[in-house]
Design an enzyme around this catalytic site. Structure first.
Site, short mmCIF file in Angstrom:
data_model
loop_
_atom_site.label_atom_id
_atom_site.label_comp_id
_atom_site.label_asym_id
_atom_site.label_seq_id
_atom_site.Cartn_x
_atom_site.Cartn_y
_atom_site.Cartn_z
N LYS A 29 -12.57 -0.57 -0.22
CA LYS A 29 -11.75 0.30 -1.06
C LYS A 29 -12.43 0.42 -2.44
O LYS A 29 -13.37 1.16 -2.57
CB LYS A 29 -10.32 -0.23 -1.11
CG LYS A 29 -9.64 -0.04 0.26
CD LYS A 29 -8.22 -0.49 0.33
CE LYS A 29 -7.63 -0.10 1.67
NZ LYS A 29 -6.95 -1.19 2.36
N SER A 78 0.79 -1.23 0.00
CA SER A 78 0.00 0.00 0.00
C SER A 78 0.82 1.28 0.00
O SER A 78 0.32 2.32 -0.40
CB SER A 78 -0.96 0.00 1.18
OG SER A 78 -0.24 -0.19 2.38
N HIS A 124 -5.64 -3.87 -1.91
CA HIS A 124 -5.43 -2.82 -2.92
C HIS A 124 -5.45 -3.36 -4.34
O HIS A 124 -5.31 -2.61 -5.30
CB HIS A 124 -4.12 -2.07 -2.65
CG HIS A 124 -4.23 -1.07 -1.55
ND1 HIS A 124 -4.82 0.16 -1.71
CD2 HIS A 124 -3.86 -1.13 -0.25
CE1 HIS A 124 -4.79 0.83 -0.57
NE2 HIS A 124 -4.21 0.07 0.34
C1 LIG Z 1 -7.03 -1.49 3.88
C2 LIG Z 1 -6.43 -2.81 4.12
C3 LIG Z 1 -7.02 -3.73 4.99
C4 LIG Z 1 -8.22 -3.35 5.82
O1 LIG Z 1 -9.38 -3.34 5.06
P1 LIG Z 1 -10.70 -2.68 5.69
O2 LIG Z 1 -11.81 -3.27 4.91
O3 LIG Z 1 -10.54 -1.20 5.53
O4 LIG Z 1 -10.73 -3.08 7.13
C5 LIG Z 1 -6.46 -4.97 5.13
N1 LIG Z 1 -5.35 -5.32 4.44
C6 LIG Z 1 -4.73 -4.47 3.59
C7 LIG Z 1 -3.52 -4.92 2.85
C8 LIG Z 1 -5.25 -3.18 3.41
O5 LIG Z 1 -4.64 -2.33 2.57
#
Ligand SMILES: *Cc1c(COP(=O)(O)O)cnc(C)c1O
Length: 395
Positions: free
Chosen positions: A243, A184, A212
């Site tokens: 996301k 990320s 992502h």
């Molecule tokens: C954003 C993210 C999460 C968390 O996801 P949410 O649905 O916002 O709780 C988990 N793992 C990774 C790699 C992320 O980038």
């Protein structure tokens, strides 16, 4: 009298943050999450959200959410394992399984919850978990909840992963290799084909957190596993619905027996209420939209290429991203914070990423372009970056 109830022990910690210059009051978003937003009373171009496809305020998803509320109400009313598993949730899981080309999908309340629940439920004492050093915080926390032993390999370093396998594989029952699909902070992809080859050679299980990559990479946004044509060779594919999918939730995709076990033993599903109908209704519509058309992912990638090309042309260092995540490398912490503030005044919102999220001296502004941006907005943002650099270098 002790000052304990004045919470002086917390005040000291907050004061330390202030002394270190890293205390902040959270910004307030006063509009829907879109390309153009209002933050603290000021209209700005939003270059900082994970709303990759512009689904967070999309009319079709909103309509579906409202319909779900009319039919199923506001709350699921119970945890999934008691009576919180509505037909809507079943419908979403079926649609996602088809979209992901997997036997089964199980939906959690968030991506974070999914990692917190799945890792501990699929590992035991006598197992080993091997994790990339840059894996997401929710993986790190999830691993802490497991009774298995842990090892960490250097970021995307296949030699280091192999070294651990050679050294340790024979001492353990199951070995689970965990990696993010897309990292990320830099936007680089995991070396999944090589990880899978190693996993197969050493008889290990594989676990990819594709938060992502979901809705971003692969055919119509099917994810990083699809991007690398590795269907059937990854045991656990995790993704988020918060996301690109625009709403809220997480999921694990894989074998039917995985779903049967986790439905009864993943603790977040047993002890925390299931997602509400509005969210699930919107997500069903979102999966439908992605399945029907690649226009959303195509626009996302086109916008991202457009922005990257203009930033490179303007002489900015944008790292080595392989995804729409675009780090604008400024290295210096104070300069990064100052640049973010000035960009805000100029009508562009992009949050600074500094230590401890990234190592000291690797500070950056992480730009998140979406399918909802217009090229005109992206050009304005590039001009603002150029303007700030001019002011700070010459001023
Ligand atoms: C954003 C993210 C999460 C968390 O996801 P949410 O649905 O916002 O709780 C988990 N793992 C990774 C790699 C992320 O980038």
């Amino acid at each position: 009298m002790s000052q304990i109830h004045e919470l002086d022990f917390l005040k000291k910690k907050v004061d330390q943050l202030k002394a270190d210059g890293v205390f902040r009051v959270l910004p307030i978003l006063e509009s829907a999450n879109e390309a153009l937003v209002i933050v603290n009373g000021h209209e700005v171009i939003n270059l900082t959200s994970n709303n990759y496809l512009g689904f967070a305020n999309h009319p079709r998803l909103k309509k579906a959410a409202i319909q779900a509320v009319e039919q199923y109400g506001i709350g699921a009313g119970a945890v999934k394992t008691i009576l919180g598993n509505m037909s809507l949730h079943e419908e979403l899981e079926k649609a996602l399984a088809i979209f992901k080309k997997e036997e089964a999908v199980l939906v959690f309340q968030s991506g974070f919850n999914c990692n917190a629940g799945v890792i501990q439920a699929i590992t035991d004492a006598g197992d080993l978990i091997i994790s990339d050093e840059l894996n997401h915080a929710s993986i790190i926390d999830g691993v802490k909840l497991s009774k298995a032993d842990r090892a960490v390999f250097k970021h995307s370093d296949m030699e280091d992963l192999k070294r651990i396998l050679v050294e340790k594989r024979s001492h353990y029952q199951n070995v689970l290799i965990i990696t993010d699909g897309v990292f990320s902070m830099d936007g680089d992809l995991a070396k999944l084909p090589e990880i899978v080859d190693l996993a197969e050679a050493y008889q290990c299980l594989t676990y990819v957190d594709d938060a992502h990559g979901s809705g971003v990479l692969g055919e119509n946004g099917r994810g990083t596993v699809d991007h690398f044509h590795l269907h059937g060779r990854i045991d656990f594919t995790i993704g988020t619905l918060s996301k690109a999918f625009g709403a809220m939730g997480g999921y694990v995709a894989g074998k039917k027996v995985m779903k049967e076990w986790l439905s009864l033993r993943a603790r977040p599903l047993l002890f925390s209420t299931n997602l509400p109908p509005a969210v699930i209704g919107a997500l069903i519509e979102g999966v439908k939209m992605m399945s029907e058309s690649d226009e959303y992912t195509k626009t996302l990638w086109a916008n991202s290429a457009f922005f990257k090309a203009h930033m490179t042309q303007a002489g900015f260092d944008i790292g080595h991203s392989e995804s729409p995540i675009t780090p604008v490398m400024l290295f210096d912490e104070a300069l990064t914070v100052k640049t973010s503030k000035r960009l805000y005044e100029l009508g562009v919102y992009v949050s600074p990423i500094v230590f401890p999220t990234v190592p000291k001296g690797k500070a950056r502004l992480r730009v998140m372009v979406s399918a909802a941006h217009t090229q005109d907005q992206l050009l304005k943002a590039v001009e603002a970056f150029k303007q700030v650099r001019k002011e700070f270098l010459e001023g």
